[in-house]
Design a protein around this motif. Sequence first.
Motif, PDB file in Angstrom:
ATOM      1  N   TYR A  34      81.534 -55.126   3.208  1.00  0.00           N
ATOM      2  CA  TYR A  34      81.838 -56.372   2.482  1.00  0.00           C
ATOM      3  C   TYR A  34      80.570 -57.200   2.281  1.00  0.00           C
ATOM      4  O   TYR A  34      80.343 -57.740   1.185  1.00  0.00           O
ATOM      5  N   TRP A  86      86.801 -47.416  -3.018  1.00  0.00           N
ATOM      6  CA  TRP A  86      87.040 -48.843  -3.270  1.00  0.00           C
ATOM      7  C   TRP A  86      85.736 -49.625  -3.410  1.00  0.00           C
ATOM      8  O   TRP A  86      85.675 -50.610  -4.172  1.00  0.00           O
ATOM      9  N   TYR A  93      84.596 -49.704  -7.033  1.00  0.00           N
ATOM     10  CA  TYR A  93      85.442 -50.553  -7.877  1.00  0.00           C
ATOM     11  C   TYR A  93      85.047 -52.020  -7.688  1.00  0.00           C
ATOM     12  O   TYR A  93      84.901 -52.770  -8.666  1.00  0.00           O
ATOM     13  N   CYS A  94      84.893 -52.413  -6.431  1.00  0.00           N
ATOM     14  CA  CYS A  94      84.520 -53.797  -6.146  1.00  0.00           C
ATOM     15  C   CYS A  94      83.130 -54.110  -6.689  1.00  0.00           C
ATOM     16  O   CYS A  94      82.889 -55.205  -7.220  1.00  0.00           O
TER      17      CYS A  94
END
Length: 442
Positions: free
Chosen positions: A241, A25, A28-29
């Motif tokens: 993040y 993920w 992708y981000c």
Amino acid sequence: MVNNNVVKLKKIWNHPITNYLKSQWFFYCLAIFIVIARFAPNFARDGGLIKGEYSIGYGAVAWIFLQSGLSMTTRRLMANMTNWRAHITIMMISFLVTSAIVFGFCCAIKASNNNQIDDWVLIGLILTSTCPTTVASNVIMTANAGGNDLLCVCEVVIGNLLGTFITPAMVQLYTSTSEFSFGNPAANSGISQLYRRVIKQVGLSVFVPLFAGQVTQNIFPNQTQIYLSFLKRYHIKIGSYMLLLIMFSSFSTAFYQKSFTSVSHVCIIFICFFNVGLYLLFTLICYLFSRPLIILRIFPKTPTKTGLFDIYYYSYKLLRPFYYSKRDTICIMFCGAAKTAALGVSLITSQYGDDKTHLGKLLVPLILYQSEQVIVASWFVPLFRRWAADEIEEMTENENDDEIISQTSKISTVKDDANYRSGELNSLSSPSDTGLRNEIYT
């Protein structure tokens, strides 16, 4: 029919291939953020709409180290601060070895007279190689790989503080040669301002949140554990993040300054492959420096002290620790090979003062290296974790034992206190002692 469809969907969702795709993920981000940075660079760039140099450069990095401060025990953090051997090894690789290798490669490329490779991009490569280790990504990767993240935090602090002084000196050393004298920073008047800004940024985004996290976990241990358990239960990866936001801001700044359009496509492709090769080479060098076989051959067994002038015994005590554990080696491989863009951009722009003519070309290698090192390092994470599985398991068992001992100690203290109170109450046997007995009880 509905139940069958639900079962099929669950099988597909939990399939190994699906699980692997879900585990990627981050990339992708990252791809989405790069696209946004390309078409809306003013949003997260330095000086942009959200003032990326503050909201992300300070805020996102600070959150990473606040998280580190909350999760790292003070005793072990202080123990890693005194690991001077690891500090010497990482600083030597980060500033001397990597920059010397890159300078040699750049001299060879310059001698080839290839017009497709811009000379200012080569200067950018040299500048990148002299930068200190990155602030955020190596801490996250080391923790994910089961390495010594406490040592990694120490290296970030030491490396970036030293880098404010070492990087400009290394740049002057390499650009004073005849091959690259054209790239010698024209204005040195901004060096003192550079030191002040970098020390301020490291202080506010690393020192302060790390200290705040340490104070919080020692004053409010129960609340801290509840918070960390919540993040673990719901797989909330704050570090990842924040790293995405840092890279988003870096790409936004690069696109805004026309970094990728200021040189040819051939040069961009060359830099992409060259950076990957450099990172792999630096990682290998870090491993060789961390676990040199010659130390095992010189010191095959643990000695016992036989006298005051036992040379083998004292040599063993001094040199044998330079053969690091697997967890420390993981930290060294991530820290030694990494280069910072968060502080690197400031280090480069400040050295060149008001001369922004070739700034875009100078930043190309650094911005690309940061993104590529994160991608390659994420591939290493599962490999390193599998390699150091035995030490990770041993560390986990020791932490559990420490927790059990701590809890047992607390229970024993409560029991001793209760026994003491019981003895005091029993000694007060006369009816006249009832009031005093109640006072002791309360």
